[in-house]
Design an enzyme around this catalytic site. Sequence first.
Site, mmCIF file in Angstrom:
data_model
loop_
_atom_site.group_PDB
_atom_site.id
_atom_site.type_symbol
_atom_site.label_atom_id
_atom_site.label_comp_id
_atom_site.label_asym_id
_atom_site.label_seq_id
_atom_site.Cartn_x
_atom_site.Cartn_y
_atom_site.Cartn_z
ATOM 1 N N GLY A 112 0.855 -1.464 -0.424
ATOM 2 C CA GLY A 112 -0.008 0.263 0.008
ATOM 3 C C GLY A 112 0.793 1.633 -0.120
ATOM 4 O O GLY A 112 0.391 2.614 -0.373
ATOM 5 N N GLU A 115 2.096 1.884 -3.731
ATOM 6 C CA GLU A 115 0.846 1.951 -4.257
ATOM 7 C C GLU A 115 0.305 4.213 -3.547
ATOM 8 O O GLU A 115 -0.271 4.287 -5.065
ATOM 9 C CB GLU A 115 -0.431 1.101 -4.167
ATOM 10 C CG GLU A 115 -0.990 -0.002 -4.169
ATOM 11 C CD GLU A 115 -1.114 -1.009 -3.887
ATOM 12 O OE1 GLU A 115 -2.092 -1.041 -2.425
ATOM 13 O OE2 GLU A 115 -2.221 -1.503 -4.687
HETATM 14 N N1 DAK Z 1 2.078 -3.545 8.826
HETATM 15 C C1 DAK Z 1 2.251 -3.326 10.368
HETATM 16 N N2 DAK Z 1 3.345 -3.913 10.945
HETATM 17 C C2 DAK Z 1 4.431 -3.228 10.249
HETATM 18 C C3 DAK Z 1 5.140 -3.505 9.113
HETATM 19 C C4 DAK Z 1 3.528 -3.547 7.911
HETATM 20 N N3 DAK Z 1 3.827 -3.935 7.018
HETATM 21 N N4 DAK Z 1 5.411 -3.425 8.588
HETATM 22 C C5 DAK Z 1 6.814 -3.545 9.204
HETATM 23 N N5 DAK Z 1 6.202 -3.457 10.158
HETATM 24 C C6 DAK Z 1 6.739 -3.062 11.972
HETATM 25 C C7 DAK Z 1 7.153 -4.747 12.030
HETATM 26 O O1 DAK Z 1 6.377 -5.753 12.617
HETATM 27 C C8 DAK Z 1 8.112 -4.791 13.311
HETATM 28 O O2 DAK Z 1 7.528 -4.253 14.094
HETATM 29 P P1 DAK Z 1 8.361 -4.913 15.955
HETATM 30 O O3 DAK Z 1 8.511 -6.325 15.635
HETATM 31 O O4 DAK Z 1 9.231 -4.813 15.695
HETATM 32 O O5 DAK Z 1 6.818 -4.681 16.424
HETATM 33 C C9 DAK Z 1 8.906 -2.623 13.383
HETATM 34 O O6 DAK Z 1 7.616 -2.651 12.524
HETATM 35 C C10 DAK Z 1 9.845 -3.058 12.264
HETATM 36 O O7 DAK Z 1 9.823 -4.157 10.576
HETATM 37 P P2 DAK Z 1 10.715 -4.792 10.759
HETATM 38 O O8 DAK Z 1 11.669 -5.062 12.434
HETATM 39 O O9 DAK Z 1 10.173 -5.807 9.678
HETATM 40 O O10 DAK Z 1 12.247 -3.575 9.438
HETATM 41 P P3 DAK Z 1 13.226 -4.520 9.269
HETATM 42 O O11 DAK Z 1 14.212 -3.065 8.572
HETATM 43 O O12 DAK Z 1 13.917 -5.845 9.024
HETATM 44 O O13 DAK Z 1 12.419 -4.789 7.647
HETATM 45 C C11 DAK Z 1 10.800 -4.554 6.152
HETATM 46 C C12 DAK Z 1 11.713 -3.829 6.661
HETATM 47 C C13 DAK Z 1 10.165 -3.573 5.031
HETATM 48 C C14 DAK Z 1 11.474 -5.146 4.631
HETATM 49 C C15 DAK Z 1 9.856 -5.262 7.035
HETATM 50 O O14 DAK Z 1 9.410 -4.921 7.848
HETATM 51 C C16 DAK Z 1 9.098 -5.978 6.028
HETATM 52 O O15 DAK Z 1 8.773 -6.602 4.682
HETATM 53 N N6 DAK Z 1 7.833 -5.618 5.700
HETATM 54 C C17 DAK Z 1 6.119 -6.162 5.680
HETATM 55 C C18 DAK Z 1 6.233 -5.180 4.382
HETATM 56 C C19 DAK Z 1 4.321 -5.990 3.294
HETATM 57 O O16 DAK Z 1 4.756 -7.069 3.410
HETATM 58 N N7 DAK Z 1 3.883 -5.088 3.158
HETATM 59 C C20 DAK Z 1 2.915 -4.698 2.399
HETATM 60 C C21 DAK Z 1 1.840 -5.223 3.134
HETATM 61 S S1 DAK Z 1 0.427 -5.804 2.045
HETATM 62 C C22 DAK Z 1 -6.226 -6.335 0.300
HETATM 63 C C23 DAK Z 1 -6.214 -5.506 -0.228
HETATM 64 C C24 DAK Z 1 -4.823 -4.431 -0.003
HETATM 65 C C25 DAK Z 1 -4.035 -5.404 0.786
HETATM 66 C C26 DAK Z 1 -4.339 -6.380 1.365
HETATM 67 C C27 DAK Z 1 -5.375 -6.491 1.599
HETATM 68 N N8 DAK Z 1 -7.977 -6.392 0.161
HETATM 69 C C28 DAK Z 1 -8.841 -5.719 0.118
HETATM 70 C C29 DAK Z 1 -8.629 -7.321 1.298
HETATM 71 C C30 DAK Z 1 -2.664 -4.943 0.595
HETATM 72 C C31 DAK Z 1 -1.965 -4.886 0.986
HETATM 73 C C32 DAK Z 1 -0.558 -4.448 1.530
HETATM 74 O O17 DAK Z 1 0.049 -3.027 1.630
#
Ligand code: DAK
Length: 261
Positions: A112, A115
Amino acid sequence: QPMSEYQCLKVETRGRVGIITMYRPEALNALNNQLTSEITAALRAFEADPDIGAMILTGDGKAFAAGADIKEMQPKTFSVVYSEEFITATWEELTRTRKPVIAAVNGFALGGGCEFAMMCDTIFASEKAKFGQPEIKLGVIPGSGGTQRLTRFVGKAVAMDMILTGRMIDAEEALRIGLVARVYPPEQLMEETIKAAEQIANYGALAVMAAKETVNRAYETTMSEGVRFERRLFHGLFGTADQQEGMAAFLEKREAKFTGR
Ligand code: DAK
């Protein structure tokens, strides 16, 4: 706009530029309902303010936004996301603003977050920026226009690559494929983005609005209808004081003083 009104944003102005900084340091600015609702409110306030001519959306710390908040999203069911109109209800104000919005992407712009950046009118990036659509890793697909905007902006091959593998691209690749307009060293990103936004904000507001509306039209219609739309707005600008002033100033070899009329 007093800052205390917002929990997940820092909002400030620099001259005629409104700056919205996403601020959830504990979660890399992940987009939860509070944050997206506040962005909507901040955009509306700047949109209504005649002293603001352009806006910047950026993120605090090492992220622009790391995507939708996965903690908030994980327990949701189909009936919940469908009935509460998840995303559409609070995320799309960016696509409705008529004043230009520049995304200043300082770090992670994932899911997001990517996006959101693409909903802005152009993207400037720091050399440390990373873009990605990693939703496939979570068992879903981009849900906020990613499959459509990314494909139109960079073409099918790269969009499919990014959306099917979930891999991140860096600022240099983003520049090469046309996802971003400019790349700066991290410490210069905000300063340069503010400069560009100031430049835009000081042109005639009607011409700026018409330019944005017309370029966006290119994504909605055919070439001949798009050119017709452009021509009508171009003609219409000859009814403005700013056209008279802009052209007179050129002939008189002086700076134009636009009034937005
Ligand atoms: N949500 C919640 N918390 C998050 C987060 C997220 N997207 N991204 C990071 N955090 C949190 C981590 O959980 C961590 O929290 P603690 O464990 O310290 O409590 C803190 O932020 C720091 O993150 P990291 O420790 O992971 O930091 P790093 O530098 O090691 O890694 C990273 C950074 C950006 C590579 C990693 O955090 C990561 O991969 N984050 C997730 C990225 C991701 O998957 N983003 C996409 C989200 S999905 C839908 C419509 C739209 C969507 C879904 C459904 N429908 C219509 C049903 C869209 C979805 C998305 O956007």
